[in-house]
Write an enzyme that holds these catalytic residues in place. Structure first.
Site, PDB file in Angstrom:
ATOM      1  N   GLY A   1      17.899 -48.806 -20.909  1.00  0.00           N
ATOM      2  CA  GLY A   1      16.841 -48.900 -21.914  1.00  0.00           C
ATOM      3  C   GLY A   1      15.801 -49.962 -21.626  1.00  0.00           C
ATOM      4  O   GLY A   1      15.062 -50.369 -22.515  1.00  0.00           O
TER       5      GLY A   1
ATOM      6  N   LYS B   1      26.967 -41.756 -28.785  1.00  0.00           N
ATOM      7  CA  LYS B   1      26.772 -43.020 -29.513  1.00  0.00           C
ATOM      8  C   LYS B   1      26.673 -42.770 -31.032  1.00  0.00           C
ATOM      9  O   LYS B   1      27.336 -41.864 -31.540  1.00  0.00           O
ATOM     10  CB  LYS B   1      25.566 -43.772 -28.943  1.00  0.00           C
ATOM     11  CG  LYS B   1      25.675 -43.998 -27.433  1.00  0.00           C
ATOM     12  CD  LYS B   1      24.645 -44.937 -26.879  1.00  0.00           C
ATOM     13  CE  LYS B   1      24.834 -45.084 -25.385  1.00  0.00           C
ATOM     14  NZ  LYS B   1      23.922 -46.086 -24.804  1.00  0.00           N
TER      15      LYS B   1
ATOM     16  N   GLU C   1      27.733 -51.990 -24.955  1.00  0.00           N
ATOM     17  CA  GLU C   1      27.232 -52.262 -26.311  1.00  0.00           C
ATOM     18  C   GLU C   1      28.310 -52.901 -27.177  1.00  0.00           C
ATOM     19  O   GLU C   1      28.007 -53.714 -28.057  1.00  0.00           O
ATOM     20  CB  GLU C   1      26.715 -50.960 -26.929  1.00  0.00           C
ATOM     21  CG  GLU C   1      25.446 -50.474 -26.257  1.00  0.00           C
ATOM     22  CD  GLU C   1      25.178 -49.001 -26.419  1.00  0.00           C
ATOM     23  OE1 GLU C   1      24.179 -48.521 -25.848  1.00  0.00           O
ATOM     24  OE2 GLU C   1      25.970 -48.308 -27.102  1.00  0.00           O
TER      25      GLU C   1
ATOM     26  N   SER D   1      21.363 -45.554 -17.588  1.00  0.00           N
ATOM     27  CA  SER D   1      20.219 -44.716 -17.981  1.00  0.00           C
ATOM     28  C   SER D   1      20.094 -43.469 -17.104  1.00  0.00           C
ATOM     29  O   SER D   1      19.087 -43.235 -16.449  1.00  0.00           O
ATOM     30  CB  SER D   1      18.910 -45.522 -17.938  1.00  0.00           C
ATOM     31  OG  SER D   1      18.896 -46.516 -18.934  1.00  0.00           O
TER      32      SER D   1
ATOM     33  N   HIS E   1      32.707 -50.462 -23.524  1.00  0.00           N
ATOM     34  CA  HIS E   1      31.296 -50.131 -23.321  1.00  0.00           C
ATOM     35  C   HIS E   1      30.440 -51.387 -23.495  1.00  0.00           C
ATOM     36  O   HIS E   1      30.743 -52.261 -24.312  1.00  0.00           O
ATOM     37  CB  HIS E   1      30.859 -49.050 -24.307  1.00  0.00           C
ATOM     38  CG  HIS E   1      29.529 -48.444 -23.999  1.00  0.00           C
ATOM     39  ND1 HIS E   1      28.345 -49.070 -24.330  1.00  0.00           N
ATOM     40  CD2 HIS E   1      29.200 -47.290 -23.371  1.00  0.00           C
ATOM     41  CE1 HIS E   1      27.339 -48.309 -23.929  1.00  0.00           C
ATOM     42  NE2 HIS E   1      27.818 -47.228 -23.346  1.00  0.00           N
TER      43      HIS E   1
ATOM     44  N   GLU F   1      28.244 -49.873 -15.482  1.00  0.00           N
ATOM     45  CA  GLU F   1      27.030 -49.915 -16.302  1.00  0.00           C
ATOM     46  C   GLU F   1      26.205 -51.155 -15.931  1.00  0.00           C
ATOM     47  O   GLU F   1      26.546 -52.264 -16.356  1.00  0.00           O
ATOM     48  CB  GLU F   1      27.383 -50.044 -17.779  1.00  0.00           C
ATOM     49  CG  GLU F   1      28.094 -48.903 -18.424  1.00  0.00           C
ATOM     50  CD  GLU F   1      28.256 -49.176 -19.907  1.00  0.00           C
ATOM     51  OE1 GLU F   1      27.550 -48.558 -20.715  1.00  0.00           O
ATOM     52  OE2 GLU F   1      29.078 -50.048 -20.264  1.00  0.00           O
TER      53      GLU F   1
ATOM     54  N   ASN G   1      28.043 -39.448 -23.821  1.00  0.00           N
ATOM     55  CA  ASN G   1      28.308 -40.398 -24.910  1.00  0.00           C
ATOM     56  C   ASN G   1      27.182 -40.298 -25.936  1.00  0.00           C
ATOM     57  O   ASN G   1      26.070 -40.773 -25.698  1.00  0.00           O
ATOM     58  CB  ASN G   1      28.399 -41.815 -24.335  1.00  0.00           C
ATOM     59  CG  ASN G   1      28.612 -42.868 -25.419  1.00  0.00           C
ATOM     60  OD1 ASN G   1      28.984 -42.553 -26.545  1.00  0.00           O
ATOM     61  ND2 ASN G   1      28.372 -44.121 -25.070  1.00  0.00           N
TER      62      ASN G   1
END
Length: 264
Positions: free
Chosen positions: A186, A11, A98, A225, A96, A180, A9
């Site tokens: 992060g 992004k 985010e 990650s 996702h 996830e 991905n």
């Protein structure tokens, strides 16, 4: 044996020349006939065409990072499932973290996107997982281990059930689940092998309960990650069917090493 899956991905990164260079380097490193595992590149919309052309003829699939829940219409700025298919995509990421936690996507919107995308012929990578706040609340929430686990699994359970409830069982073969742990993305924190195994095992049990015939065959990816330094630990967990890779997929060398670790 069903092949494991590696999804890169990208992004909101890379301009056209950069995307062409990266996708070309990945194809060169892997070779066009690589098939030890399944590989999907998921670039931004603006470079789907150049990446699609560069990976054409290889065993690498093309995916999109998002989709809208309507076929067409007055929805400025949105991209539909037929448009993604027309651009050469086989896959799409839905839900996702985010998009859920930064852009405020709801479970209802995610289900809408998923149902329409499946009906149009796209394969789905459905992302689920708990935030750091949710995890800490679960850890502090009860002294009883079973009750604590129930709290810990609750966000993931809700996301999966809200997205997949009443889905025809034969359509589950078009879906991959990507776990996830948002608290490990992060943040410098890493999920342990036992933590990964615990949640992946729970997801497998839930899918089997929801879809008795085919739930046991659904791939469950890990997406917290993923790097060259932790890929072997991640893939040592039996229930991990592959990985969803973020930043490490922006380096051809790192992504290649991850793919080789997954494919063996």
């Amino acid at each position: 044996m069903d092949k494991k899956l590696v999804v890169g991905n990208w992004k909101m990164n890379l301009l056209r020349e950069e995307a062409l260079e990266l996708s070309g380097a990945i194809v060169s490193l892997l070779g066009e006939d690589y098939d030890a595992c399944q590989v999907v590149l998921v670039p931004p919309y603006t470079v789907l065409d150049v990446v699609g052309r560069r990976i054409s003829g290889s065993n690498i699939d093309l995916g999109a990072q998002n989709v809208f829940g309507r076929i067409s219409g007055a929805f400025t700025g949105e991209i539909s499932a037929p448009m993604l298919l027309d651009a050469g995509c086989n896959w799409v990421i839905i839900g996702h973290s985010e998009r859920r936690h930064i852009l405020g996507e709801t479970d209802e919107q995610i289900r809408e996107k998923l149902l329409l995308s499946i009906s149009c012929g796209l394969k789905i990578i459905l992302c689920v997982g708990e935030t750091e706040v949710q995890r800490e609340e679960a850890i502090r929430g009860s002294e009883d281990i079973s009750a604590r686990k129930e709290l810990l699994f609750s966000p993931t359970k809700t996301q999966i059930e809200n997205a997949l409830h009443d889905l025809d069982e034969e359509r589950i073969s078009d879906i991959v689940i990507a776990y996830e742990p948002v608290w490990a993305i992060g943040t410098g924190k890493n999920a342990t092998s036992s933590e990964i195994a615990e949640v992946h095992g729970y997801i497998r049990e839930l899918l089997t309960e929801m879809f008795p015939g085919l739930g046991g065959s659904v791939k469950v990816l890990y997406g917290g990650s993923v790097k060259t330094g932790n890929i072997e630990k991640i893939m040592s967990v039996d229930e991990v069917g592959g990985v969803l890779v973020g930043g490490a997929s922006l380096s051809a060398d790192s992504f290649f090493r991850i793919i080789k670790s997954v494919g063996g």
